[in-house]
Design a protein around this motif. Structure first.
Motif, short mmCIF file in Angstrom:
data_model
loop_
_atom_site.label_atom_id
_atom_site.label_comp_id
_atom_site.label_asym_id
_atom_site.label_seq_id
_atom_site.Cartn_x
_atom_site.Cartn_y
_atom_site.Cartn_z
N ALA A 1 0.83 -1.19 0.05
CA ALA A 1 0.12 -0.01 -0.22
C ALA A 1 0.84 1.16 0.28
N ASP A 2 1.95 1.18 0.62
CA ASP A 2 2.85 2.49 0.86
C ASP A 2 3.60 2.69 -0.58
N ARG A 3 3.98 1.54 -1.28
CA ARG A 3 4.66 1.60 -2.57
C ARG A 3 3.50 2.17 -3.43
N GLN A 4 2.28 1.78 -3.60
CA GLN A 4 1.37 2.23 -4.40
C GLN A 4 0.91 3.71 -4.00
N ARG A 5 0.91 4.02 -3.10
CA ARG A 5 0.65 5.39 -2.51
C ARG A 5 1.79 6.46 -3.13
N LEU A 6 3.10 5.97 -3.14
CA LEU A 6 4.24 6.71 -3.78
C LEU A 6 4.14 6.77 -5.06
N ALA A 7 3.99 5.58 -5.92
CA ALA A 7 3.92 5.29 -7.23
C ALA A 7 2.71 6.29 -7.64
N LYS A 8 1.59 6.47 -6.87
CA LYS A 8 0.56 7.42 -7.39
C LYS A 8 1.07 8.88 -7.25
N GLU A 9 1.56 9.15 -6.16
CA GLU A 9 2.02 10.40 -5.93
C GLU A 9 2.95 10.75 -7.04
N LEU A 10 3.79 9.99 -7.33
CA LEU A 10 4.83 10.27 -8.48
C LEU A 10 4.05 10.59 -9.83
N LYS A 11 3.23 9.71 -10.15
CA LYS A 11 2.46 9.60 -11.22
C LYS A 11 1.66 11.10 -11.51
N ILE A 12 1.04 11.33 -10.38
CA ILE A 12 0.21 12.74 -10.51
C ILE A 12 1.31 13.61 -10.43
N LEU A 13 2.25 13.96 -9.84
CA LEU A 13 3.22 15.18 -9.73
C LEU A 13 4.00 15.24 -11.23
N ARG A 14 4.13 13.99 -11.79
CA ARG A 14 4.79 14.13 -13.10
C ARG A 14 3.66 14.86 -14.23
N LYS A 15 2.41 14.81 -13.95
CA LYS A 15 1.38 14.93 -14.89
C LYS A 15 1.16 16.58 -14.63
N VAL A 16 0.71 16.81 -13.44
CA VAL A 16 0.20 18.24 -13.15
C VAL A 16 0.88 19.49 -13.58
N ARG A 17 0.26 20.10 -14.35
CA ARG A 17 0.84 21.54 -14.72
C ARG A 17 -0.32 22.67 -14.57
N HIS A 18 -0.10 23.38 -13.31
CA HIS A 18 -1.20 24.35 -13.27
C HIS A 18 -0.38 25.47 -12.56
N PRO A 19 -0.56 26.75 -12.52
CA PRO A 19 0.30 27.98 -12.15
C PRO A 19 0.00 27.92 -10.65
N ASN A 20 -0.94 27.28 -10.01
CA ASN A 20 -1.22 27.26 -8.59
C ASN A 20 -0.83 26.21 -7.87
N ILE A 21 -0.29 25.06 -8.41
CA ILE A 21 0.25 24.09 -7.94
C ILE A 21 1.78 23.80 -7.94
N ILE A 22 2.51 23.36 -6.80
CA ILE A 22 3.71 23.08 -7.01
C ILE A 22 4.27 22.35 -7.86
N GLN A 23 5.41 22.78 -8.89
CA GLN A 23 5.95 21.92 -10.03
C GLN A 23 7.06 21.08 -9.48
N LEU A 24 6.74 19.74 -9.81
CA LEU A 24 7.79 18.68 -9.62
C LEU A 24 8.76 19.21 -10.84
N LEU A 25 10.09 19.22 -10.31
CA LEU A 25 11.24 19.70 -11.17
C LEU A 25 12.07 18.41 -11.47
#
Length: 118
Positions: free
Chosen positions: A60-84
């Motif tokens: 479950a921990d590995r799934q949560r991390l994988a999901k967080e990374l997947k979302i952070l890689r995709k999200v592009r919005h001026p009001n959301i912190i960008q993964l660099l």
């Protein structure tokens, strides 16, 4: 993921991670710490989330991390912190993000009780 070999690091990855000079801890969670850092070449201030691999043990921990990374890689919005960038070494995953100098959103919401949609 590239190698954040942490050359020159001390203790909990303080010192240098990849091309970043790491400073003080600015946040802490169950599996991670967030530290302020500065890119050595551009001098850009960033936040680096250090995720301790030894604490990510359950599926479950590995799934949560994988999901967080997947979302952070995709999200592009001026009001959301960008993964660099994502770095890793034998002990940690390092998520390099934009630095929000005004603190955490949760604390901002709590201090105001609610936020306007506009």
């Amino acid at each position: 993921m590239s190698d954040g070999s942490g050359k020159g690091t001390r203790g909990e990855a303080e010192g240098r991670i990849g091309d970043y000079l790491v400073g003080r801890t600015i946040g802490e969670g169950t599996f991670n710490k967030v530290k302020i850092a500065r890119h050595l070449h551009s001098q850009e201030q960033v936040a680096i989330k250090l995720i301790d691999k030894s604490k990510i043990v359950s599926p479950a921990d590995r799934q949560r991390l994988a999901k967080e990374l997947k979302i952070l890689r995709k999200v592009r919005h001026p009001n959301i912190i960008q993964l660099l960038e994502i770095l890793e070494d034998s002990r940690y995953y390092y998520l390099v993000t934009e630095y929000a100098s005004r603190g955490e959103l949760f604390d901002h919401i709590v201090s105001r009780e609610k936020l306007s949609e506009f």
